[in-house]
Design a protein around this motif. Structure first.
Motif, short mmCIF file in Angstrom:
data_model
loop_
_atom_site.label_atom_id
_atom_site.label_comp_id
_atom_site.label_asym_id
_atom_site.label_seq_id
_atom_site.Cartn_x
_atom_site.Cartn_y
_atom_site.Cartn_z
N UNK A 155 6.42 -3.82 20.20
CA UNK A 155 7.30 -3.68 19.04
C UNK A 155 6.99 -4.59 17.85
N UNK A 156 6.53 -5.80 18.10
CA UNK A 156 6.38 -6.76 17.01
C UNK A 156 4.96 -6.77 16.46
N UNK A 157 4.83 -7.26 15.23
CA UNK A 157 3.51 -7.34 14.63
C UNK A 157 2.58 -8.24 15.43
N UNK A 158 3.13 -9.29 16.03
CA UNK A 158 2.30 -10.19 16.82
C UNK A 158 2.23 -9.79 18.29
N UNK A 159 2.66 -8.55 18.59
CA UNK A 159 2.49 -7.98 19.93
C UNK A 159 1.25 -7.11 20.01
N UNK A 160 0.50 -7.03 18.91
CA UNK A 160 -0.74 -6.25 18.88
C UNK A 160 -1.82 -7.05 18.17
N UNK A 161 -3.06 -6.70 18.43
CA UNK A 161 -4.18 -7.47 17.89
C UNK A 161 -4.37 -7.26 16.39
N UNK A 162 -3.92 -6.11 15.86
CA UNK A 162 -4.02 -5.86 14.43
C UNK A 162 -2.91 -4.90 14.02
N UNK A 163 -1.87 -5.41 13.40
CA UNK A 163 -0.70 -4.61 13.07
C UNK A 163 -1.05 -3.42 12.18
N UNK A 164 -1.79 -3.64 11.10
CA UNK A 164 -2.09 -2.57 10.16
C UNK A 164 -2.95 -1.48 10.78
N UNK A 165 -3.93 -1.87 11.59
CA UNK A 165 -4.82 -0.89 12.21
C UNK A 165 -4.12 -0.05 13.28
N UNK A 166 -3.03 -0.57 13.84
CA UNK A 166 -2.37 0.14 14.93
C UNK A 166 -1.11 0.89 14.51
N UNK A 167 -0.81 0.89 13.22
CA UNK A 167 0.42 1.54 12.76
C UNK A 167 0.45 3.05 13.04
N UNK A 168 -0.71 3.66 13.18
CA UNK A 168 -0.79 5.08 13.48
C UNK A 168 -1.29 5.35 14.89
N UNK A 169 -1.30 4.30 15.70
CA UNK A 169 -1.73 4.42 17.09
C UNK A 169 -0.51 4.41 18.01
N UNK A 170 -0.45 5.39 18.90
CA UNK A 170 0.69 5.48 19.82
C UNK A 170 0.84 4.16 20.58
N UNK A 171 2.06 3.68 20.59
CA UNK A 171 2.54 2.42 21.19
C UNK A 171 2.95 1.41 20.13
N UNK A 172 2.55 1.65 18.86
CA UNK A 172 2.94 0.70 17.80
C UNK A 172 3.36 1.42 16.52
N UNK A 173 3.60 2.72 16.61
CA UNK A 173 4.01 3.45 15.41
C UNK A 173 5.45 3.10 15.05
N UNK A 174 5.79 3.17 13.78
CA UNK A 174 7.15 2.81 13.37
C UNK A 174 8.24 3.61 14.08
N UNK A 175 8.01 4.89 14.34
CA UNK A 175 9.06 5.69 14.98
C UNK A 175 9.29 5.24 16.42
N UNK A 176 8.24 4.86 17.13
CA UNK A 176 8.41 4.34 18.49
C UNK A 176 9.13 2.99 18.48
N UNK A 177 8.72 2.14 17.55
CA UNK A 177 9.35 0.82 17.44
C UNK A 177 10.83 0.96 17.12
N UNK A 178 11.17 1.90 16.26
CA UNK A 178 12.57 2.13 15.91
C UNK A 178 13.35 2.66 17.11
N UNK A 179 12.77 3.59 17.85
CA UNK A 179 13.46 4.11 19.04
C UNK A 179 13.69 3.00 20.07
#
Length: 262
Positions: A155-179
């Motif tokens: 869910x968090x930006x520091x829960x992934x190795x690159x926040x911007x690169x993973x915004x469209x990758x399943x597991x870090x998309x905004x809709x998943x984070x919101x759910x």
């Protein structure tokens, strides 16, 4: 009463029986929650775990897919097992310890590769699963409860190795984070790992596709331990055993730990 708890997506409990036994021997968590067991319940190697002091097990199994289990040194009585989104998948098991703490173990669907429910049925199922989790906790109003598992969301930006690169990758998309945030808000769940380790990059999963996973360190924190607010202050000593990802024939997940004084 103090007890330690670990959660681990094992990616086949029979294939990795030796790794489970090694973790039990080295870390000795009082309660070990496993996901993606990929085994019918009757074929989980329970006798091997009993020999190490884990005399109690509650589980839901499925041949070749999914599957969740809670192995415990302390008596635990099954209290629930939900089939959110009506998937007919073994993804949830819950039980109560003698101290009154309920432990709920989840394996939330991964959601496939395309973050679009119109193009990818699995992604829609993941969102539906999260919505029904949210509604379930709104309705049941849990207390003195720990939920753990592979949530398949970082869910968090520091829960992934690159926040911007993973915004469209399943597991870090905004809709998943919101759910997932809606699930968290449904019972005011406290993220214990981040309560103890509030800052910095933190991962529990590294892809099998990266042979140099440790050096590249392109991880995600997909595995979580949350509690209801009434026991959040009893939790401490959170950690992720990153080195387990480097064991022979490992799972792609590392176990996550916390300790509770209840």
């Amino acid at each position: 009463m103090t007890f330690s708890l670990a959660t681990w997506n094992i990616n086949s409990v029979r294939l990795r029986e030796g790794l489970v036994s090694r973790l039990m021997t080295e870390d000795m968590p009082d309660v070990l929650c496993l996901q993606e067991c990929k085994s019918p319940v009757e074929k989980i190697p329970f006798e091997a775990f009993q020999a190490l002091g884990y005399n109690y097990m509650i589980a839901r199994g499925q041949k070749g897919y999914n599957g969740v289990a809670i192995l415990s040194k302390m008596p635990i009585v099954e209290t629930d097992a939900q089939d959110f989104a009506s998937l007919n998948h073994a993804r949830h098991i819950a039980g109560r310890l003698e101290n009154g703490v309920t432990i709920q173990n989840f394996y939330i669907p991964a959601g496939g590769d395309e973050p679009d429910r119109e193009k990818n049925e699995k992604f829609g199922q993941k969102l539906d699963y999260l919505t029904e989790m949210r509604d379930y906790f709104h309705k049941t109003k849990p207390e003195k409860t720990v939920i753990v598992g592979d949530f398949n969301i970082a869910p968090r930006e520091d829960d992934v190795w690159d926040h911007k690169k993973l915004l469209k990758i399943v597991s870090h998309t905004p809709i998943e984070v919101e759910h997932l945030a809606q699930v968290q808000e449904s019972a005011n769940w406290v993220d214990i790992t981040r309560q103890d380790i509030p800052e910095g990059l933190l991962y529990s999963w590294w892809s099998y596709r990266a042979k140099d996973w440790d050096e590249a360190d392109k991880g995600r924190r997909l595995d979580h331990i949350w509690t209801t607010p009434d026991i959040s202050n009893a939790a401490h000593s959170s950690r992720i055993r990153r080195d387990v990802r480097g064991w022979e024939q490992p799972s792609d997940h590392a176990p996550v730990f916390a300790t509770f004084d209840i």
